[in-house]
Design a protein around this motif. Structure first.
Motif, PDB file in Angstrom:
ATOM      1  N   SER A  47      -9.608 -10.551   4.487  1.00 34.79           N
ATOM      2  CA  SER A  47      -8.616  -9.570   4.945  1.00 34.79           C
ATOM      3  C   SER A  47      -8.738  -8.351   4.040  1.00 34.79           C
ATOM      4  CB  SER A  47      -7.213 -10.166   4.837  1.00 34.79           C
ATOM      5  OG  SER A  47      -6.256  -9.206   5.205  1.00 34.79           O
ATOM      6  N   GLY A  48      -8.869  -7.167   4.638  1.00 33.74           N
ATOM      7  CA  GLY A  48      -9.133  -5.959   3.850  1.00 33.74           C
ATOM      8  C   GLY A  48      -8.167  -5.780   2.692  1.00 33.74           C
ATOM      9  N   SER A  49      -6.871  -5.835   2.983  1.00 31.47           N
ATOM     10  CA  SER A  49      -5.878  -5.566   1.935  1.00 31.47           C
ATOM     11  C   SER A  49      -5.938  -6.619   0.827  1.00 31.47           C
ATOM     12  CB  SER A  49      -4.483  -5.489   2.540  1.00 31.47           C
ATOM     13  OG  SER A  49      -4.214  -6.653   3.285  1.00 31.47           O
TER      14      SER A  49
ATOM     15  N   SER B 130      -7.699   3.266   0.397  1.00 36.72           N
ATOM     16  CA  SER B 130      -6.264   2.965   0.317  1.00 36.72           C
ATOM     17  C   SER B 130      -5.903   2.687  -1.135  1.00 36.72           C
ATOM     18  CB  SER B 130      -5.930   1.758   1.194  1.00 36.72           C
ATOM     19  OG  SER B 130      -6.741   0.660   0.856  1.00 36.72           O
TER      20      SER B 130
ATOM     21  N   GLN C  31     -15.807  -5.087   7.772  1.00 39.36           N
ATOM     22  CA  GLN C  31     -14.641  -4.815   6.930  1.00 39.36           C
ATOM     23  C   GLN C  31     -14.832  -3.599   6.028  1.00 39.36           C
ATOM     24  OE1 GLN C  31     -12.124  -6.693   8.406  1.00 39.36           O
ATOM     25  NE2 GLN C  31     -11.513  -7.473   6.430  1.00 39.36           N
TER      26      GLN C  31
ATOM     27  N   SER D 267      -1.646 -12.570   4.341  1.00 38.18           N
ATOM     28  CA  SER D 267      -3.108 -12.661   4.366  1.00 38.18           C
ATOM     29  C   SER D 267      -3.678 -12.035   3.095  1.00 38.18           C
ATOM     30  CB  SER D 267      -3.692 -11.992   5.606  1.00 38.18           C
ATOM     31  OG  SER D 267      -3.406 -10.625   5.608  1.00 38.18           O
TER      32      SER D 267
ATOM     33  N   TYR E  45      -4.387   1.611   4.556  1.00 38.69           N
ATOM     34  CA  TYR E  45      -5.644   1.240   5.226  1.00 38.69           C
ATOM     35  C   TYR E  45      -5.286   0.962   6.680  1.00 38.69           C
ATOM     36  CZ  TYR E  45      -8.584  -2.919   6.550  1.00 38.69           C
ATOM     37  OH  TYR E  45      -9.341  -3.863   7.193  1.00 38.69           O
ATOM     38  N   TRP E  46      -5.782   1.773   7.584  1.00 37.37           N
ATOM     39  CA  TRP E  46      -5.436   1.589   9.015  1.00 37.37           C
ATOM     40  C   TRP E  46      -6.604   2.125   9.826  1.00 37.37           C
ATOM     41  CZ3 TRP E  46      -2.186  -1.714  10.674  1.00 37.37           C
ATOM     42  CH2 TRP E  46      -1.640  -1.638  11.940  1.00 37.37           C
TER      43      TRP E  46
ATOM     44  N   ARG F  34      -7.455  -5.817  -2.669  1.00 32.24           N
ATOM     45  CA  ARG F  34      -6.648  -5.099  -3.670  1.00 32.24           C
ATOM     46  C   ARG F  34      -5.802  -6.072  -4.481  1.00 32.24           C
ATOM     47  NH1 ARG F  34      -4.843  -1.394   1.038  1.00 32.24           N
ATOM     48  NH2 ARG F  34      -3.108  -2.850   0.838  1.00 32.24           N
TER      49      ARG F  34
ATOM     50  N   ALA G 263       0.841  -1.207   0.000  1.00 32.27           N
ATOM     51  CA  ALA G 263       0.000   0.000   0.000  1.00 32.27           C
ATOM     52  C   ALA G 263       0.873   1.253   0.000  1.00 32.27           C
ATOM     53  CB  ALA G 263      -0.906   0.000   1.228  1.00 32.27           C
TER      54      ALA G 263
ATOM     55  N   ASP H  67       5.252  -1.256   6.174  1.00 35.90           N
ATOM     56  CA  ASP H  67       3.986  -1.785   6.664  1.00 35.90           C
ATOM     57  C   ASP H  67       4.066  -1.813   8.191  1.00 35.90           C
ATOM     58  OD1 ASP H  67       2.182  -1.881   4.684  1.00 35.90           O
ATOM     59  OD2 ASP H  67       2.627  -3.916   4.032  1.00 35.90           O
ATOM     60  N   ALA H  68       3.206  -2.587   8.810  1.00 34.38           N
ATOM     61  CA  ALA H  68       3.182  -2.577  10.279  1.00 34.38           C
ATOM     62  C   ALA H  68       4.301  -3.461  10.844  1.00 34.38           C
ATOM     63  CB  ALA H  68       1.821  -3.033  10.773  1.00 34.38           C
TER      64      ALA H  68
ATOM     65  N   SER I 142      -3.065  -7.237  12.264  1.00 38.18           N
ATOM     66  CA  SER I 142      -4.056  -6.310  11.727  1.00 38.18           C
ATOM     67  C   SER I 142      -5.208  -6.111  12.712  1.00 38.18           C
ATOM     68  CB  SER I 142      -4.552  -6.784  10.365  1.00 38.18           C
ATOM     69  OG  SER I 142      -5.054  -8.072  10.463  1.00 38.18           O
TER      70      SER I 142
ATOM     71  N   LEU J  54       1.582   6.177   9.399  1.00 33.28           N
ATOM     72  CA  LEU J  54       1.136   4.872   9.921  1.00 33.28           C
ATOM     73  C   LEU J  54       1.875   4.557  11.224  1.00 33.28           C
ATOM     74  CD1 LEU J  54      -0.303   2.033   9.376  1.00 33.28           C
ATOM     75  CD2 LEU J  54       1.823   1.394   8.233  1.00 33.28           C
TER      76      LEU J  54
ATOM     77  N   HIS K 214      -5.873  -2.267  13.571  1.00 37.92           N
ATOM     78  CA  HIS K 214      -7.066  -1.496  13.217  1.00 37.92           C
ATOM     79  C   HIS K 214      -7.817  -1.032  14.476  1.00 37.92           C
ATOM     80  CE1 HIS K 214      -6.511  -2.064   8.975  1.00 37.92           C
ATOM     81  NE2 HIS K 214      -6.311  -3.348   9.183  1.00 37.92           N
TER      82      HIS K 214
HETATM   83  C1  DP6 Z   1      -0.559  -1.711   7.317  1.00 38.71           C
HETATM   84  O1  DP6 Z   1      -5.556  -6.011   5.469  1.00 38.71           O
HETATM   85  O2  DP6 Z   1      -4.002  -7.034   7.145  1.00 38.71           O
HETATM   86  O3  DP6 Z   1      -0.761  -3.362   5.628  1.00 38.71           O
HETATM   87  O4  DP6 Z   1      -8.557  -6.361   7.172  1.00 38.71           O
HETATM   88  O5  DP6 Z   1      -7.800  -6.881   9.484  1.00 38.71           O
HETATM   89  O6  DP6 Z   1      -7.028  -8.322   7.594  1.00 38.71           O
HETATM   90  P1  DP6 Z   1      -7.461  -6.943   8.033  1.00 38.71           P
HETATM   91  O7  DP6 Z   1      -6.178  -5.991   7.892  1.00 38.71           O
HETATM   92  P2  DP6 Z   1      -5.008  -5.990   6.831  1.00 38.71           P
HETATM   93  O8  DP6 Z   1      -4.359  -4.535   7.131  1.00 38.71           O
HETATM   94  C2  DP6 Z   1      -3.339  -4.033   6.333  1.00 38.71           C
HETATM   95  C3  DP6 Z   1      -2.688  -2.889   6.985  1.00 38.71           C
HETATM   96  C4  DP6 Z   1      -1.473  -2.342   6.269  1.00 38.71           C
HETATM   97  C5  DP6 Z   1      -1.848  -1.234   5.277  1.00 38.71           C
HETATM   98  C6  DP6 Z   1      -2.452  -1.652   3.970  1.00 38.71           C
HETATM   99  O9  DP6 Z   1      -2.105  -2.723   3.427  1.00 38.71           O
HETATM  100  O10 DP6 Z   1      -3.231  -0.847   3.441  1.00 38.71           O
END
Ligand code: DP6
Length: 342
Positions: free
Chosen positions: A148-150, A30, A24, A111, A17-18, A153, A13, A295-296, A204, A254, A208
């Motif tokens: 998983s949100g990311s 993002s 979800q 994920s 997305y945070w 994409r 990213a 990333d995190a 994550s 972030l 979040h």
């Molecule tokens: C910092 O997609 O792993 O990578 O939806 O809970 O599975 P969940 O979260 P996730 O969060 C990604 C966070 C990130 C930033 C991003 O990829 O946008």
């Protein structure tokens, strides 16, 4: 018995997305680019089982050929979330054989690629055997999001947006590819410097939830929304300086969010800061389009275009490689997204 096999890459990213709401839904849009080599390869076999049609599916999960019962709860939760869309999953036994090309400790989002690969497998079986209709990419992305949100994409190649933006584009439910991308950004590299593989990144779930009641949450969400629109304009015009400025600000924001949360987290390591200094010095002296994102976790993603490839390989890597664990750098680049194997 029905079977299919899909390969789906991870993504990195640029606008992060945070923070999310129920079901979800992201707190801000993002924007990422999908990788090529860092991917998950998943074979799904659906078997009629003896359980009734109303039961949840049952699972057998293998990672690299080894049974992994500990992966089941997350996958089962994902399957329960998509049962309405794919009711034929009810009462079936699912055998999932999966593997990644990248190490678990690398800080590459497994994920994202894992859920994208599984969502593509399920949409493929649905399209081919259960309804006889074309594969729906937006549905694969929507399902992946619930895992998983990311991951939503990762269902598309190139630059990808998830979450609706003020220009009327994007959706909170699935990702969409960014249409207009300047030739400057058509080839873009992500070299991941493995600075600390032992380090535990913030999961994550924890990550979040840190944004709930965070003192800077509303400003951060506003900034993420603005940056998504700004980044698309930058991708159109090809302005490298502004791309790097925005990307590095997103990465540091972030981490600033993590440092200022309750409880606080400091995920950067001394070597992360050292590598950032090296990159900044190198950029200042060479004027080349090279920047970083994070990333995190502690590992640094070195992001650059084809123009900088030679200088990175010959001059920058020798300056930063010694900082990496066992000199490990994972070399990746933008790619075309998931595909069906065999
Ligand atoms: C910092 O997609 O792993 O990578 O939806 O809970 O599975 P969940 O979260 P996730 O969060 C990604 C966070 C990130 C930033 C991003 O990829 O946008």
């Amino acid at each position: 018995m029905y079977t299919t096999r899909w390969i789906a890459p991870s993504n990195i990213a640029i606008v992060k997305y945070w923070g999310k709401f129920d079901h979800q839904i992201p707190a801000n849009p993002s924007l990422s680019f999908t990788l090529t080599h860092s991917h998950t390869d998943t074979k799904l076999t659906v078997i009629e089982s003896k359980t009734t049609q109303n039961d949840d599916p049952t699972l057998e999960v293998f990672y690299d050929g080894i049974s992994k019962p500990e992966f089941q709860p997350k996958i089962l939760k994902f399957l329960q979330a998509i049962l309405n869309e794919y009711p034929w999953l009810k009462g079936k036994l699912l055998k999932i054989e999966t593997k990644n090309t990248f190490p678990h400790s690398s800080g590459i989002a497994s994920s994202a690629s894992g859920m994208a690969a599984l969502a593509c497998c399920i949409e493929d079986l649905h399209a081919t055997y259960f309804v006889g209709q074309p594969f729906r990419w937006h549905k694969a992305s929507e399902s992946a999001r619930l895992g998983s949100g990311s991951a939503c994409r990762s269902v598309y190649g190139g630059f990808v947006q998830w979450g609706h933006s003020s220009d009327g584009e994007g959706s909170d439910f699935f990702a969409t590819p960014v249409q207009e991308v300047h030739p400057n950004f058509k080839t873009i590299y992500d070299y991941i410097l493995i600075l600390d593989s032992g380090e535990k990144s913030v999961s994550s779930t924890v990550g979040h939830s840190l944004m709930k009641n965070h003192p800077y949450a509303s400003h951060r969400f506003k900034q993420g929304k603005e940056n998504t629109v700004k980044l698309k304009a930058i991708l159109k015009t090809g302005d490298w300086r502004r791309f790097i400025e925005l990307m590095e600000s997103e990465a540091l924001t972030l981490h600033a969010m993590m440092m200022t949360s309750t409880p606080p987290f400091i995920l950067m390591k001394p070597k992360t800061l050292e590598a950032i200094q090296k990159i900044w010095q190198f950029r200042q002296t060479t004027n080349l389009p090279i920047g970083f994102t994070l990333d995190a976790g502690a590992n640094l993603h070195l992001i650059f275009t084809a123009d900088a490839l030679e200088a990175v390989e010959q001059k920058l890597l020798p300056e930063v490689q010694y900082l990496c664990e066992q000199n490990t750098i994972i070399k990746d680049l933008i790619g075309r997204g998931p595909f069906k194997a065999d």
